[in-house]
Design a protein around this motif. Structure first.
Motif, PDB file in Angstrom:
ATOM      1  N   ASP A   5       0.809  -1.211   0.000  1.00  0.00           N
ATOM      2  CA  ASP A   5       0.000   0.000   0.000  1.00  0.00           C
ATOM      3  C   ASP A   5       0.853   1.277   0.000  1.00  0.00           C
ATOM      4  O   ASP A   5       0.650   2.170  -0.824  1.00  0.00           O
ATOM      5  N   ARG A   9       1.336   3.908  -3.069  1.00  0.00           N
ATOM      6  CA  ARG A   9       0.879   5.283  -2.826  1.00  0.00           C
ATOM      7  C   ARG A   9       1.946   6.279  -3.262  1.00  0.00           C
ATOM      8  O   ARG A   9       1.654   7.255  -3.960  1.00  0.00           O
ATOM      9  N   ALA A  12       2.323   6.089  -7.115  1.00  0.00           N
ATOM     10  CA  ALA A  12       1.198   6.743  -7.782  1.00  0.00           C
ATOM     11  C   ALA A  12       1.300   8.260  -7.643  1.00  0.00           C
ATOM     12  O   ALA A  12       0.985   9.000  -8.577  1.00  0.00           O
ATOM     13  N   LYS A  13       1.774   8.732  -6.507  1.00  0.00           N
ATOM     14  CA  LYS A  13       1.961  10.182  -6.314  1.00  0.00           C
ATOM     15  C   LYS A  13       3.025  10.708  -7.273  1.00  0.00           C
ATOM     16  O   LYS A  13       2.861  11.751  -7.897  1.00  0.00           O
ATOM     17  N   SER A  16       1.564  10.770 -10.755  1.00  0.00           N
ATOM     18  CA  SER A  16       0.652  11.901 -10.876  1.00  0.00           C
ATOM     19  C   SER A  16       1.420  13.215 -11.029  1.00  0.00           C
ATOM     20  O   SER A  16       1.045  14.070 -11.834  1.00  0.00           O
ATOM     21  N   LEU A  90      -5.014  -2.356  -5.280  1.00  0.00           N
ATOM     22  CA  LEU A  90      -4.104  -1.225  -5.498  1.00  0.00           C
ATOM     23  C   LEU A  90      -4.503  -0.382  -6.705  1.00  0.00           C
ATOM     24  O   LEU A  90      -4.430   0.848  -6.662  1.00  0.00           O
ATOM     25  N   LYS A  93      -7.599   1.646  -5.761  1.00  0.00           N
ATOM     26  CA  LYS A  93      -7.334   2.672  -4.753  1.00  0.00           C
ATOM     27  C   LYS A  93      -6.497   3.826  -5.299  1.00  0.00           C
ATOM     28  O   LYS A  93      -6.750   4.988  -4.979  1.00  0.00           O
ATOM     29  N   TYR A  94      -5.486   3.524  -6.112  1.00  0.00           N
ATOM     30  CA  TYR A  94      -4.542   4.562  -6.526  1.00  0.00           C
ATOM     31  C   TYR A  94      -4.609   4.944  -8.002  1.00  0.00           C
ATOM     32  O   TYR A  94      -4.155   6.012  -8.377  1.00  0.00           O
ATOM     33  N   LYS A  99      -9.720   8.635  -9.249  1.00  0.00           N
ATOM     34  CA  LYS A  99      -8.447   9.118  -8.709  1.00  0.00           C
ATOM     35  C   LYS A  99      -7.611   9.790  -9.803  1.00  0.00           C
ATOM     36  O   LYS A  99      -7.020  10.843  -9.581  1.00  0.00           O
TER      37      LYS A  99
END
Length: 133
Positions: A5, A9, A12-13, A16, A90, A93-94, A99
């Motif tokens: 997780d 996270r 993915a950040k 992004s 995953l 969620k991301y 999102k």
């Protein structure tokens, strides 16, 4: 909660941030530069040869590696239920649709601006007439 997780996270950040700062600004700047020419759609079409490799570069080099690894594992072992559940959790969620839309406003607005310049000659003419650029 997944054991990956926190890793995903952060990945993915980072993904992004790259989408927003690299692709989003690149697309907005490219579209704005196109407006400085007499025929912006032609120039936007020409710039498409530069835009597509940048998209490929970002997707290939910045996509979360943990998710890529889980996808490769599922290709090798399609019956692996643990990998399926981890990947589903995953991804949802991301990297889910909601999102991706909410986390990347610069990316989407840059793309929208470019597509308007590329596909709508009336919009380009209107923008030029109001002397903003």
């Amino acid at each position: 909660m997944s054991e990956f997780d926190e890793d995903v996270r952060l990945e993915a950040k980072r993904y992004s941030e790259v989408l927003n700062s690299v692709i989003g600004f690149f697309m907005f700047t490219t579209a704005t530069v196109c407006l400085s020419f007499k025929h912006p759609q032609t120039i936007a079409l020409l710039f498409l040869t530069m835009v597509m490799p940048v998209y490929v570069l970002v997707v290939n080099n910045f996509f979360p590696p943990t998710i890529d690894t889980l996808r490769k594992l599922l290709k090798e072992e399609p019956e692996n239920e643990w990998a399926k559940s981890e990947l589903d959790f995953l991804t949802n969620k991301y990297l889910g649709v909601r999102k991706i839309f909410t986390a990347n406003p610069v990316f989407w607005s840059g793309n929208f601006w470019y597509i308007l310049i590329l596909c709508c000659p009336e919009f380009s003419s209107w923008i030029k007439c109001i002397k903003l650029l």
